[in-house]
Structures are given as C-alpha cells and as structure tokens.
Design a protein around this motif. Sequence first.
Motif, PDB file in Angstrom:
ATOM      1  N   VAL A  49      28.020  34.890  -3.222  1.00  0.00           N
ATOM      2  CA  VAL A  49      28.355  35.061  -1.812  1.00  0.00           C
ATOM      3  C   VAL A  49      28.460  33.711  -1.114  1.00  0.00           C
ATOM      4  O   VAL A  49      27.668  32.798  -1.380  1.00  0.00           O
ATOM      5  CB  VAL A  49      27.272  35.914  -1.109  1.00  0.00           C
ATOM      6  CG1 VAL A  49      27.608  36.090   0.366  1.00  0.00           C
ATOM      7  CG2 VAL A  49      27.126  37.269  -1.788  1.00  0.00           C
ATOM      8  N   ILE A  65      28.441  32.111   2.726  1.00  0.00           N
ATOM      9  CA  ILE A  65      28.137  32.365   4.123  1.00  0.00           C
ATOM     10  C   ILE A  65      28.577  31.157   4.947  1.00  0.00           C
ATOM     11  O   ILE A  65      28.066  30.053   4.763  1.00  0.00           O
ATOM     12  CB  ILE A  65      26.633  32.617   4.334  1.00  0.00           C
ATOM     13  CG1 ILE A  65      26.164  33.813   3.490  1.00  0.00           C
ATOM     14  CG2 ILE A  65      26.327  32.859   5.811  1.00  0.00           C
ATOM     15  CD1 ILE A  65      24.665  34.046   3.538  1.00  0.00           C
ATOM     16  N   THR A  75      28.610  29.339   8.440  1.00  0.00           N
ATOM     17  CA  THR A  75      27.856  29.326   9.690  1.00  0.00           C
ATOM     18  C   THR A  75      28.362  28.210  10.600  1.00  0.00           C
ATOM     19  O   THR A  75      29.223  27.412  10.219  1.00  0.00           O
ATOM     20  CB  THR A  75      26.361  29.104   9.423  1.00  0.00           C
ATOM     21  OG1 THR A  75      26.139  27.711   9.120  1.00  0.00           O
ATOM     22  CG2 THR A  75      25.876  29.933   8.255  1.00  0.00           C
ATOM     23  N   THR A 122      29.062  43.256   2.906  1.00  0.00           N
ATOM     24  CA  THR A 122      29.992  42.125   2.942  1.00  0.00           C
ATOM     25  C   THR A 122      31.432  42.614   2.909  1.00  0.00           C
ATOM     26  O   THR A 122      32.289  42.147   3.676  1.00  0.00           O
ATOM     27  CB  THR A 122      29.734  41.176   1.755  1.00  0.00           C
ATOM     28  OG1 THR A 122      28.420  40.620   1.877  1.00  0.00           O
ATOM     29  CG2 THR A 122      30.748  40.045   1.720  1.00  0.00           C
ATOM     30  N   ASP A 128      30.010  39.497   9.567  1.00  0.00           N
ATOM     31  CA  ASP A 128      30.864  38.580  10.332  1.00  0.00           C
ATOM     32  C   ASP A 128      30.562  38.698  11.824  1.00  0.00           C
ATOM     33  O   ASP A 128      30.686  39.773  12.418  1.00  0.00           O
ATOM     34  CB  ASP A 128      32.342  38.873  10.081  1.00  0.00           C
ATOM     35  CG  ASP A 128      32.737  38.674   8.619  1.00  0.00           C
ATOM     36  OD1 ASP A 128      31.874  38.251   7.826  1.00  0.00           O
ATOM     37  OD2 ASP A 128      33.897  38.949   8.283  1.00  0.00           O
ATOM     38  N   ILE A 184      26.784  33.540  12.244  1.00  0.00           N
ATOM     39  CA  ILE A 184      27.325  33.693  10.894  1.00  0.00           C
ATOM     40  C   ILE A 184      28.787  34.066  11.095  1.00  0.00           C
ATOM     41  O   ILE A 184      29.101  35.199  11.472  1.00  0.00           O
ATOM     42  CB  ILE A 184      26.580  34.789  10.107  1.00  0.00           C
ATOM     43  CG1 ILE A 184      25.119  34.393   9.922  1.00  0.00           C
ATOM     44  CG2 ILE A 184      27.254  35.051   8.764  1.00  0.00           C
ATOM     45  CD1 ILE A 184      24.260  35.493   9.320  1.00  0.00           C
ATOM     46  N   VAL A 229      31.034  36.127   6.008  1.00  0.00           N
ATOM     47  CA  VAL A 229      30.374  36.293   4.722  1.00  0.00           C
ATOM     48  C   VAL A 229      31.404  36.876   3.769  1.00  0.00           C
ATOM     49  O   VAL A 229      32.034  37.891   4.076  1.00  0.00           O
ATOM     50  CB  VAL A 229      29.139  37.211   4.804  1.00  0.00           C
ATOM     51  CG1 VAL A 229      28.526  37.411   3.431  1.00  0.00           C
ATOM     52  CG2 VAL A 229      28.103  36.624   5.759  1.00  0.00           C
TER      53      VAL A 229
END
Length: 238
Positions: free
Chosen positions: A79, A81, A83, A107, A113, A231, A234
């Motif tokens: 995954v 992420i 940010t 996800t 998101d 975030i 993702v």
Amino acid sequence: MSVKLLFPLCVGMGLLLMNCEDKQTSKHKKEAPIVNDSSASKNKTITKEVKEPEFPLLTDANAMEFFLDYEKAHSENKVKITTDFGVIEIQLYDKTKFHRANFVYLTKRNYFDGTQFYRVVKNFVIQGGSSDDYNIAKRRQKIGHYLLPPDTKRGYTHKRGAVSMPSSEIENAYKLASPFQFFIIQREGGAKYLDGDYTVFGEVTSGMDVIDAIANVKTDEGDWPLSNVYIRKVELID
C-alpha cells in the motif's frame, strides 16, 4: 284527394326521409375519431431493471464471511499512502487475512482518500482513517457498520513502524477492532505493551521520516493536530 293517391305519396316521403338519415349517419361515422383500445395501454407494465449493488452493506453478521471470500480473490499486500508530508509505503501481512482484506477492500473503495491523521502523540503513535468531514461519515454508511475480531497470535509486535488496528470506541471486552482506522507506531523501541490487545496487520517499509514529521506537529489537548494532516490518497501498488 282520394285515399288511393294519399297512401303512395306517404310511402314515398317516408322512404326519402329514411334515405337522408342513412346518409347523415354514414357521414358521422366517417368523421368520428379513431380511439385506440384503452385496455392495451392499461395492461402494459413498464419494468425498470433493478441494479444489484456491487457490494453488500457490511454488518457484524456478514462481514467475516465476506472478507473470508474477499481475501481469496484479492491478494494485494502493498500500500502507498500519500499525505501532506510525503509518501508512506506499507506491507500488509498475509497471516492477518481478515484485517489485510479489510484494508484492501477499503482502499479499493477509496474510503481513506481525504481522511486525516486525526490523533498524533509525539514519541508514540500517529492514528489515521477518520475525519470530522460529513462526507467521510456518509462514505462509511455506504460501506456498513461492523467490527473485526482481534488476531493477535501471529507473532507480530508493536515495533517501530508497526501498523495496527485500534479497538472500537464502544466498550467491548473482546477488543473488537474499528475497521476504518489504523495507527502506526512512531516510538523508537516500539510499544510492545500493546501486544495482545491490538492486531498488528502490517509494517512501514518506506517513509518513517514522514511519520516522524507528522508526529512532530502541534496538537490540542485531545491530540488532534491544530492544522489538519490529510491522507490525500491510499492506493495498492505492486
């Protein structure tokens, strides 16, 4: 005038009048509008195709069965992420299959998101997956309301960079996990005293510097960052 002459005259006039009535009736019949059979239109049934939802609304009753099937068909375990402070990459553990499947599922449904790292404790942990945004709450409603049972006996610990799932905010003796949230251990040396209470289902493989940066933001008394830490996205990666 004699009766003999009167009778034929009356008969002739009667025939003439009858002939005129027939012509008028014929004219009206030709001019009358055509009316369709109303029973044909009334009996027509307009059927709209009802589209089945792509995913079921998850509950405590069906979530585990759903993820048992889902994890077999969706084996992704990496995954990314993105940010406000940079990119974090995570490896999800195959052994914690329900928690991995849950994270992959959320996800793919773009749940994370626009959520935030909403709890930050310096030298301990950053926690994400929630927000005070009404749209995030609506997003959750569309996915469902469910909790996940703990899976703490796989040998994984709350080391630095461990990705774990917090318990539900409601009181529950079995430490049932809140599936929409996750936390990452930032502390050097980890937080092994959390082992056995929370399910570690992955670890950070890249981006600990990003986690350290997030952990240093200023927060209020409730550990909520004074400036939102979003975030942005993702996504699953190869």
